[in-house]
Design a protein around this motif. Sequence first.
Motif, PDB file in Angstrom:
ATOM      1  N   CYS A 191      44.521  43.706  47.238  1.00 37.89           N
ATOM      2  CA  CYS A 191      44.581  44.849  47.868  1.00 37.89           C
ATOM      3  C   CYS A 191      45.307  46.152  47.233  1.00 37.89           C
ATOM      4  N   TYR A 192      44.631  47.191  47.516  1.00 39.58           N
ATOM      5  CA  TYR A 192      45.007  48.686  46.783  1.00 39.58           C
ATOM      6  C   TYR A 192      45.266  49.439  48.064  1.00 39.58           C
ATOM      7  N   PRO A 193      46.674  49.597  48.613  1.00 41.04           N
ATOM      8  CA  PRO A 193      46.754  50.393  49.562  1.00 41.04           C
ATOM      9  C   PRO A 193      46.475  51.765  49.377  1.00 41.04           C
ATOM     10  N   ASP A 194      46.353  52.498  48.154  1.00 35.29           N
ATOM     11  CA  ASP A 194      46.414  53.946  47.943  1.00 35.29           C
ATOM     12  C   ASP A 194      45.956  54.090  46.516  1.00 35.29           C
ATOM     13  N   GLU A 195      45.198  55.305  46.397  1.00 29.30           N
ATOM     14  CA  GLU A 195      44.954  55.498  45.034  1.00 29.30           C
ATOM     15  C   GLU A 195      43.729  54.697  44.293  1.00 29.30           C
ATOM     16  N   ALA A 196      42.879  54.164  44.981  1.00 31.16           N
ATOM     17  CA  ALA A 196      41.822  53.389  44.544  1.00 31.16           C
ATOM     18  C   ALA A 196      40.926  54.173  43.812  1.00 31.16           C
ATOM     19  N   ILE A 197      40.657  55.344  44.001  1.00 28.90           N
ATOM     20  CA  ILE A 197      39.646  56.236  43.169  1.00 28.90           C
ATOM     21  C   ILE A 197      40.356  56.384  41.788  1.00 28.90           C
ATOM     22  N   ARG A 198      41.702  56.497  41.671  1.00 23.74           N
ATOM     23  CA  ARG A 198      42.340  56.910  40.399  1.00 23.74           C
ATOM     24  C   ARG A 198      42.522  55.523  39.615  1.00 23.74           C
ATOM     25  N   LEU A 199      42.542  54.315  40.230  1.00 22.51           N
ATOM     26  CA  LEU A 199      42.617  53.153  39.585  1.00 22.51           C
ATOM     27  C   LEU A 199      41.271  52.733  39.139  1.00 22.51           C
ATOM     28  N   GLY A 240      39.967  43.133  49.625  1.00 25.22           N
ATOM     29  CA  GLY A 240      38.820  42.328  49.404  1.00 25.22           C
ATOM     30  C   GLY A 240      39.392  41.035  49.139  1.00 25.22           C
ATOM     31  N   VAL A 241      38.409  39.861  49.293  1.00 27.32           N
ATOM     32  CA  VAL A 241      38.832  38.684  48.805  1.00 27.32           C
ATOM     33  C   VAL A 241      37.177  38.000  48.365  1.00 27.32           C
ATOM     34  N   PRO A 242      37.470  37.077  47.455  1.00 28.09           N
ATOM     35  CA  PRO A 242      35.930  36.303  47.007  1.00 28.09           C
ATOM     36  C   PRO A 242      35.458  35.449  47.862  1.00 28.09           C
ATOM     37  N   LEU A 243      34.153  35.178  47.856  1.00 30.31           N
ATOM     38  CA  LEU A 243      33.584  34.114  48.631  1.00 30.31           C
ATOM     39  C   LEU A 243      33.078  33.134  47.850  1.00 30.31           C
TER      40      LEU A 243
END
Length: 555
Positions: free
Chosen positions: A133-141, A158-161
């Motif tokens: 879970c990335y609550p913010d700044e996903a673009i920067r990460l 996200g979670v793996p299947l």
Amino acid sequence: MKKISGIEHRIRHADGSWRWYLLTLSPVYDAHGTIISFNGISLDINEKITTQSAIRMMFESIVGTTGIPSLLKIAENITSWLGADCVIVGEIQPDNQTVKALSMILDGREVKDFIYHFKGTPCEDVIKKGFCCYPDEAIRLFPDSRDLVELNIRAYVGVPLKNSRGEIIGFVCALFRNPIQIASYVQDFFSIIGVKAGSEIERFRIERELLENREILANAMNLTNLANWEVDITTGEFIFNDRFYSQCGTTAEQEGGYRMNNDRYIREFVHPDDQQLVTDVILTPATPSESPYVDFQWEHRIIRRDGEVRDILVRTRILKDSERNVIMIHGANQDITERKKAEEVLRRVNRQLNLLTSITRHDILNSLMAIYWFLDAIEHKFSDPVLLEYVMGMNMAAGEIQSQIEFTRVYEELGSHEPAWISLNAVMPYQSVPSHITLTADVTGIAIYADPMLDKVFFNLLDNSIRHGQRVTEIRVSTHESDDNLKVVWEDNGVGVSAAEKESIFLRGFGKHTGFGMFLVQEILSLTDITIQETGREGEGARFEILVPKGFWRK
């Protein structure tokens, strides 16, 4: 006015997020009973509402739908539950670099056939860490993720299947253009939904592979003119299919369904000359055996509905339970008409060639007889030693020619008849054994599937022992089972075979006599994949091991 309670509504916070509240209002009256104000309590129930929504979403995602439609339902429910801008349920492709979205919702609309590279994206972290879970700044990460940048995504969940073997086969992920606050239970809910989505993708893969295999099988059966069938054990009826009926030039509609009893099939489809054969095979019980199944094959002719006669090879398997009761009978019919026609043409050509070679051989032998007569006349009329030496050489050359011509007669018969089951004991050369040699053969009750000339194999082995064993007084023949194969051993107590000659003795022309005997032995055996080798020790006697593969021998 009474107290007002239970009003659920949303309020937008300064950060732009919406939260649910429960409002309760109580009126305030003056001395005259007039409402002059309200006292209210607003309770933050956002956690409760989102939990209820999550439970409802999870229930709807798991129950009621299966297959690809269930994956779309999952994407729609997650979108509604979390207010996500984009939700993807994706399958990792065979290249292990890309993901294909099996279901995708973007800005409230379904998107089909979307494929993206997951390297350098949050999905790659999901493979390594599990739930992310990335609550913010996903673009920067994840600056290298082109899709995150183009969609202006700030938050990611996200979670793996996984499949039933625990292998990661895909992802479920939700993307947001605004920062998010995720409750602690979201991970548990995502994990539960991930199990459902993973099982559906595995089901989808299995069904896809099954369809592909069915198509491959159908193509193979078309190429080989195969049609399968089975027998209903309870009724004794044949169960056919469209492929079988097509082979017979008819349809299920024309025949009144896919079931047909034995009598009708034999009467209406089997050639009259083969009806008794088919009846005998169908009515004959399965051969007693410890094996859980019995396989056999046979041939007969059918008459199609259009009157055309076709040759059919039938392969049948009978399955039995632990108590030897028949539990299933099924098989496949192969149309071998074209093969039979080709075989008949080949037989006709071979007969013509054999006739030609027979005539030629007869003429050559007649000419040789004339040569022998002239040479014999010269021997009696002239006494010149030089001339007589030439005559002797010519007699030897003529003898070689005669020997080779005789060999062609024997070799011509090789493979001219169908292989058959032949009793080993019946082809032992008992009558040809000289009085000074004892032949002991422990081969009773064993049969070999071989060319009808199998008797010449053992006659030539006897001839080899007599001619080259020098001091042979005893010959033993025995059989040994190993790994479903049968080893037939012929051994004598003669001088044996030198190491240098072990392989050469099977070559045409090798030896002190005609050089054809052991060559012929190997050729006869090879017609049904039987091999022979010499394994004895020089000075201790010759030992020939004949290896009969599984399926070519029986007791």
